[in-house]
Design a protein around this motif. Sequence first.
Motif, PDB file in Angstrom:
ATOM      1  N   LEU A   1      44.354  55.725  51.330  1.00 25.94           N
ATOM      2  CA  LEU A   1      45.334  56.540  50.610  1.00 25.94           C
ATOM      3  C   LEU A   1      45.122  58.031  50.825  1.00 25.94           C
ATOM      4  O   LEU A   1      46.053  58.825  50.652  1.00 25.94           O
ATOM      5  N   ASN A   2      43.898  58.413  51.199  1.00 23.52           N
ATOM      6  CA  ASN A   2      43.571  59.827  51.347  1.00 23.52           C
ATOM      7  C   ASN A   2      42.742  60.038  52.616  1.00 23.52           C
ATOM      8  O   ASN A   2      41.533  59.805  52.620  1.00 23.52           O
ATOM      9  N   PRO A   3      43.357  60.490  53.697  1.00 24.91           N
ATOM     10  CA  PRO A   3      42.643  60.686  54.968  1.00 24.91           C
ATOM     11  C   PRO A   3      41.512  61.708  54.883  1.00 24.91           C
ATOM     12  O   PRO A   3      40.647  61.739  55.761  1.00 24.91           O
ATOM     13  N   ALA A   4      41.501  62.548  53.847  1.00 27.34           N
ATOM     14  CA  ALA A   4      40.437  63.553  53.710  1.00 27.34           C
ATOM     15  C   ALA A   4      39.101  62.909  53.348  1.00 27.34           C
ATOM     16  O   ALA A   4      38.041  63.526  53.527  1.00 27.34           O
ATOM     17  N   VAL A   5      39.137  61.677  52.856  1.00 25.62           N
ATOM     18  CA  VAL A   5      37.897  60.976  52.482  1.00 25.62           C
ATOM     19  C   VAL A   5      37.309  60.332  53.725  1.00 25.62           C
ATOM     20  O   VAL A   5      37.926  59.464  54.340  1.00 25.62           O
ATOM     21  N   LYS A   6      36.124  60.759  54.091  1.00 27.05           N
ATOM     22  CA  LYS A   6      35.425  60.219  55.259  1.00 27.05           C
ATOM     23  C   LYS A   6      33.993  59.873  54.865  1.00 27.05           C
ATOM     24  O   LYS A   6      33.403  60.507  53.991  1.00 27.05           O
ATOM     25  N   LEU A   7      33.430  58.871  55.515  1.00 30.45           N
ATOM     26  CA  LEU A   7      32.065  58.446  55.226  1.00 30.45           C
ATOM     27  C   LEU A   7      31.110  59.047  56.252  1.00 30.45           C
ATOM     28  O   LEU A   7      31.331  58.938  57.460  1.00 30.45           O
TER      29      LEU A   7
END
Length: 315
Positions: A238-244
């Motif tokens: 839902l949010n491409p800004a969240v990365k692992l």
Amino acid sequence: MGTGPAAVPPARRQAGTAGAATAGGQGAQRAGLAALHGTAGNAAVAQWIQRQEVPGANEEARKNAVDPTGHGEWSTFRDMMAEAGFPNSVTDAAWQLVLGGLAEQGRLNDEAMAKFTERQEQRDHRASNTWYQELVRLIGDYLEIDRPTMALWSGGIDTSVYARSKGHTPLEATPFGGVVDKLSLTKDWKLKTPMWNVLSKAFVNRARGPVHIFLRAYNPDSVLIAQEVPQLRVVMALNPAVKLIWHPVYTAADGKLREVTKGLELAADASYSKRDECVQVLYDYLRLKHDPENANSERAHKEMSDRLATNGNPR
């Protein structure tokens, strides 16, 4: 460990400051039923009354649920919540919900083992505690972070401390997580672990950017791998800004935590975009470079060796 009022919305900080002035007075000493009613609703209040007769509840937990201000850590909880900027009404209701959850958890734990055979199904049933779910709805905003990046970890509390030293924020460094982390609550950890699982799911749902994951040990059945990371992947969709961002961590003989590079050297920072690459590097270092005399990483080495042996690989 807590980040203090800086992470709390200004309006709530002001309410908390006003409440702190009367923390030792009549308002702070009330049982909190009125606050619970106003916050959690009639259904929760009905459960509060009924839980006195919950079959299979831990006796100590039942007693504390019925007499919440009689719990030995009530005043400590109240004072820490005031210092962190929580209004008295939220403090009272949160305490009721925590203690109600502890009283309810014994029954859910028994049901989980009796009704389910799959580990994740058991974990999900234990985490279905309505008191803990209501707690999250009450204090969810206080799980937001004020430092730029969220942190998750596995491999012992030292890993959490290390993540914080790098400028990241794990759950136990949020305003509410920091308060609860300092309390014992109960001697039976099986009653409170599901609360942390519920809180951790709510925490990762609040990811807004990169999430740094620190691994000192890898266990596919851990809350991190089985629950938190899958939930993060839902958020990522839902949010491409969240990365692992994955960090393999090893504790050296001097007690300092360092990260493992691709060349199997210890460095101040070594990050990977993929979990499997991080785990491979960590395992390779434990297999090839671990010093048997280094007691600080003995447990991580043993867990790695046992897991490889279980999977049919030589030690």
